[in-house]
Design an enzyme around this catalytic site. Structure first.
Site, PDB file in Angstrom:
ATOM      1  N   GLY A 261      27.217  46.236  29.337  1.00 19.29           N
ATOM      2  CA  GLY A 261      28.495  45.621  29.049  1.00 19.29           C
ATOM      3  C   GLY A 261      28.442  44.534  28.008  1.00 19.29           C
ATOM      4  O   GLY A 261      29.421  44.288  27.309  1.00 19.29           O
TER       5      GLY A 261
ATOM      6  N   LYS B 155      27.380  46.733  24.187  1.00 18.56           N
ATOM      7  CA  LYS B 155      27.832  48.098  24.449  1.00 18.56           C
ATOM      8  C   LYS B 155      27.289  49.099  23.438  1.00 18.56           C
ATOM      9  O   LYS B 155      27.035  50.263  23.774  1.00 18.56           O
ATOM     10  CB  LYS B 155      29.362  48.152  24.459  1.00 18.56           C
TER      11      LYS B 155
ATOM     12  N   THR C  38      28.532  50.475  28.477  1.00 15.41           N
ATOM     13  CA  THR C  38      28.669  51.894  28.726  1.00 15.41           C
ATOM     14  C   THR C  38      29.079  52.615  27.444  1.00 15.41           C
ATOM     15  O   THR C  38      29.966  52.158  26.715  1.00 15.41           O
ATOM     16  CB  THR C  38      29.705  52.151  29.827  1.00 15.41           C
TER      17      THR C  38
ATOM     18  N   ASN D 293      36.835  41.341  33.833  1.00 14.40           N
ATOM     19  CA  ASN D 293      37.043  42.161  32.651  1.00 14.40           C
ATOM     20  C   ASN D 293      37.760  43.455  33.024  1.00 14.40           C
ATOM     21  O   ASN D 293      37.585  43.985  34.114  1.00 14.40           O
ATOM     22  CB  ASN D 293      35.707  42.456  31.951  1.00 14.40           C
TER      23      ASN D 293
ATOM     24  N   MET E 213      37.775  45.895  30.284  1.00 12.33           N
ATOM     25  CA  MET E 213      37.507  46.364  28.927  1.00 12.33           C
ATOM     26  C   MET E 213      37.841  47.842  28.759  1.00 12.33           C
ATOM     27  O   MET E 213      38.419  48.245  27.758  1.00 12.33           O
ATOM     28  CB  MET E 213      36.044  46.117  28.563  1.00 12.33           C
TER      29      MET E 213
ATOM     30  N   PHE F 224      35.543  50.630  28.841  1.00  8.87           N
ATOM     31  CA  PHE F 224      34.552  51.431  28.110  1.00  8.87           C
ATOM     32  C   PHE F 224      34.858  51.471  26.609  1.00  8.87           C
ATOM     33  O   PHE F 224      34.770  52.523  25.973  1.00  8.87           O
ATOM     34  CB  PHE F 224      34.481  52.860  28.642  1.00  8.87           C
TER      35      PHE F 224
ATOM     36  N   SER G  51      32.832  51.714  37.485  1.00 12.16           N
ATOM     37  CA  SER G  51      33.706  50.756  36.809  1.00 12.16           C
ATOM     38  C   SER G  51      35.121  50.896  37.349  1.00 12.16           C
ATOM     39  O   SER G  51      35.620  52.011  37.497  1.00 12.16           O
ATOM     40  CB  SER G  51      33.710  51.006  35.296  1.00 12.16           C
TER      41      SER G  51
ATOM     42  N   ASN H 258      37.739  50.056  35.711  1.00  6.51           N
ATOM     43  CA  ASN H 258      38.645  49.938  34.573  1.00  6.51           C
ATOM     44  C   ASN H 258      38.942  51.251  33.860  1.00  6.51           C
ATOM     45  O   ASN H 258      39.642  51.256  32.850  1.00  6.51           O
ATOM     46  CB  ASN H 258      38.079  48.929  33.569  1.00  6.51           C
ATOM     47  N   THR H 259      38.404  52.365  34.360  1.00  4.23           N
ATOM     48  CA  THR H 259      38.773  53.695  33.882  1.00  4.23           C
ATOM     49  C   THR H 259      39.455  54.404  35.039  1.00  4.23           C
ATOM     50  O   THR H 259      38.828  54.619  36.085  1.00  4.23           O
ATOM     51  CB  THR H 259      37.532  54.486  33.427  1.00  4.23           C
TER      52      THR H 259
ATOM     53  N   LYS I 130      24.868  53.822  39.209  1.00  6.51           N
ATOM     54  CA  LYS I 130      25.362  52.477  39.474  1.00  6.51           C
ATOM     55  C   LYS I 130      26.561  52.555  40.404  1.00  6.51           C
ATOM     56  O   LYS I 130      27.549  53.235  40.091  1.00  6.51           O
ATOM     57  CB  LYS I 130      25.754  51.799  38.156  1.00  6.51           C
TER      58      LYS I 130
ATOM     59  N   SER J  99      24.917  45.905  42.093  1.00  9.08           N
ATOM     60  CA  SER J  99      26.139  46.696  42.112  1.00  9.08           C
ATOM     61  C   SER J  99      26.913  46.444  40.835  1.00  9.08           C
ATOM     62  O   SER J  99      26.554  45.588  40.021  1.00  9.08           O
ATOM     63  CB  SER J  99      27.008  46.282  43.300  1.00  9.08           C
ATOM     64  N   ASN J 100      28.024  47.151  40.685  1.00  7.03           N
ATOM     65  CA  ASN J 100      28.960  46.927  39.594  1.00  7.03           C
ATOM     66  C   ASN J 100      29.892  45.769  39.959  1.00  7.03           C
ATOM     67  O   ASN J 100      29.679  45.071  40.949  1.00  7.03           O
ATOM     68  CB  ASN J 100      29.743  48.221  39.320  1.00  7.03           C
TER      69      ASN J 100
ATOM     70  N   GLY K 205      29.763  37.773  38.465  1.00  8.52           N
ATOM     71  CA  GLY K 205      29.313  36.388  38.496  1.00  8.52           C
ATOM     72  C   GLY K 205      28.979  35.892  39.886  1.00  8.52           C
ATOM     73  O   GLY K 205      28.702  36.660  40.814  1.00  8.52           O
TER      74      GLY K 205
ATOM     75  N   TYR L  78      24.185  39.123  33.522  1.00  7.55           N
ATOM     76  CA  TYR L  78      25.200  39.174  32.474  1.00  7.55           C
ATOM     77  C   TYR L  78      25.999  37.878  32.491  1.00  7.55           C
ATOM     78  O   TYR L  78      25.878  37.049  31.596  1.00  7.55           O
ATOM     79  CB  TYR L  78      26.098  40.396  32.679  1.00  7.55           C
TER      80      TYR L  78
END
Length: 361
Positions: free
Chosen positions: A68, A71, A91, A116, A118, A120, A181, A183-184, A223, A251-252, A273, A323
């Site tokens: 992430g 990328k 990713t 986030n 984002m 991908f 993720s 976010n998809t 993941k 983990s994610n 975090g 991260y």
């Protein structure tokens, strides 16, 4: 210097703008002849206490960069210069895609966290292949985190993952199958044990088939999300084992907002975090118990100190990734973690990381 000078300036900027500015500086630094190699002589762990051989590869440190942050693999030499034992890029998807609309990255300073969504955003598998090929020799193992394009329906997702494998097998030291993720749309449905086993069997078979062509056999990891019900998490880990995957990353990011104080807690997306520290360590322990140590576990989530990383190793992780802490603590974090882990191992009379993996599980 980062915490007193650079961080206050960067934190005045939009989070994604600061991210691109920092990544651009690291990309430029990667092109300075000799600098990454020279810097690594200072930042890399001294001695062999932190070194391991995992999947036949040498890892000078168990501390890696999580996916992430880079990328598109544009700053691999610079990140290697910070002292990481390995880097996870992506990713990456088969075709380039812009990701979700901005704003899509948010800081929560009081919580030491990020959110986030984002989506991908990346330049595609071919572009990543070109960059990694141009590097030639890399300072550390580089893993490719692979996913499906947003426009690809779940029933066609396997083809996207296999395309990434075919494009990148020459240059990837490991593949990380990202099905977690948030976010998809619909992606996390692929974590269901039955679907996951089918997907991972296909990816493992593609890597095995490509071995004849490339003479390379990178391990396949999956993941998983921290939001799975315990029974579903156990079933997914078992599915990974049954499919022949060689590792699990735990983990994610999470959709939970428990205990957050910053107003950005209302933003949609995955949380990373400090709030994940305890939860991700518990999941590492669960994964280690389910697998009985038969495949390596990689611990991710809320690592800010050497003790955080050490707790995950003792819970069952062979390797760990960071991260969010880099954003809050700066590039010196990696050296701090390496030194701190060495001191903790020495304190406990351990000769190597392998001596403590899973002792608390």
């Amino acid at each position: 210097m980062y915490r007193s000078l650079a961080k206050p300036l960067l934190f005045r900027l939009d989070a994604e703008r600061a991210h691109h500015l920092t990544l651009g500086a690291l990309e430029a630094a990667s092109r300075v002849p000799g600098w990454p190699v020279l810097a690594r002589t200072v930042t890399a762990p001294q001695g062999t206490r932190l070194a391991q051989t995992v999947w036949g590869q040498t890892y000078a440190s168990p501390v890696g960069l999580a996916a992430g942050l880079d990328k598109n693999g544009v700053a691999v030499p610079a990140f290697g210069a910070l002292g990481f034992g390995f880097l996870e890029v992506g990713t990456v998807t088969p075709r380039p895609q812009p990701g979700n609309d901005r704003p899509r990255l948010f800081r929560l300073p009081e919580d030491d966290a990020l959110i986030n969504r984002m989506g991908f955003n990346n330049a595609g598998a071919d572009a990543l292949y070109g960059r990694l090929t141009a590097l030639g020799t890399r300072p550390v193992p580089v893993w490719a985190n692979i996913g499906k394009n947003k426009a690809t329906a779940n029933e066609d997702a396997i083809a996207d993952y296999l395309t990434c494998v075919r494009v990148l097998q020459d240059v990837a030291d490991a593949f990380v199958v990202n099905v977690s993720s948030p976010n998809t749309p619909g992606l996390r449905a692929l974590q269901a044990a039955g679907d996951l086993e089918v997907l991972l069997r296909a990816v493992v078979a593609e890597v095995e088939a490509g071995r004849v062509r490339t003479l390379r056999h990178p391990p396949v990891l999956v993941k998983l999300a921290p939001d799975l019900h315990p029974d579903d998490f156990g079933a997914s880990v078992q599915a990974a084992l049954d499919a022949g995957a060689q590792g699990v990353i735990v983990s994610n990011t999470t959709l939970s907002r428990d205990g957050l104080t910053h107003p950005n807690r209302e933003q949609a997306g995955g949380l990373s975090g400090r709030p994940l520290t305890t939860r991700s360590t518990a999941l590492v322990r669960d994964a280690y118990r389910i697998t009985r140590g038969r495949i390596p576990v990689v611990g991710v989530g809320g690592i800010f100190t050497a003790q955080d990383a050490y707790d995950k190793l003792r819970a069952g992780a062979h390797l760990v990734e960071v991260y969010s802490a880099l954003i809050y603590r700066g590039p010196g974090l990696v050296r701090e973690l390496n030194r701190g882990l060495g001191a903790l191992l020495e304190r406990d009379g351990a000769q190597s990381v392998a001596d403590v993996v899973g002792v608390d599980a």
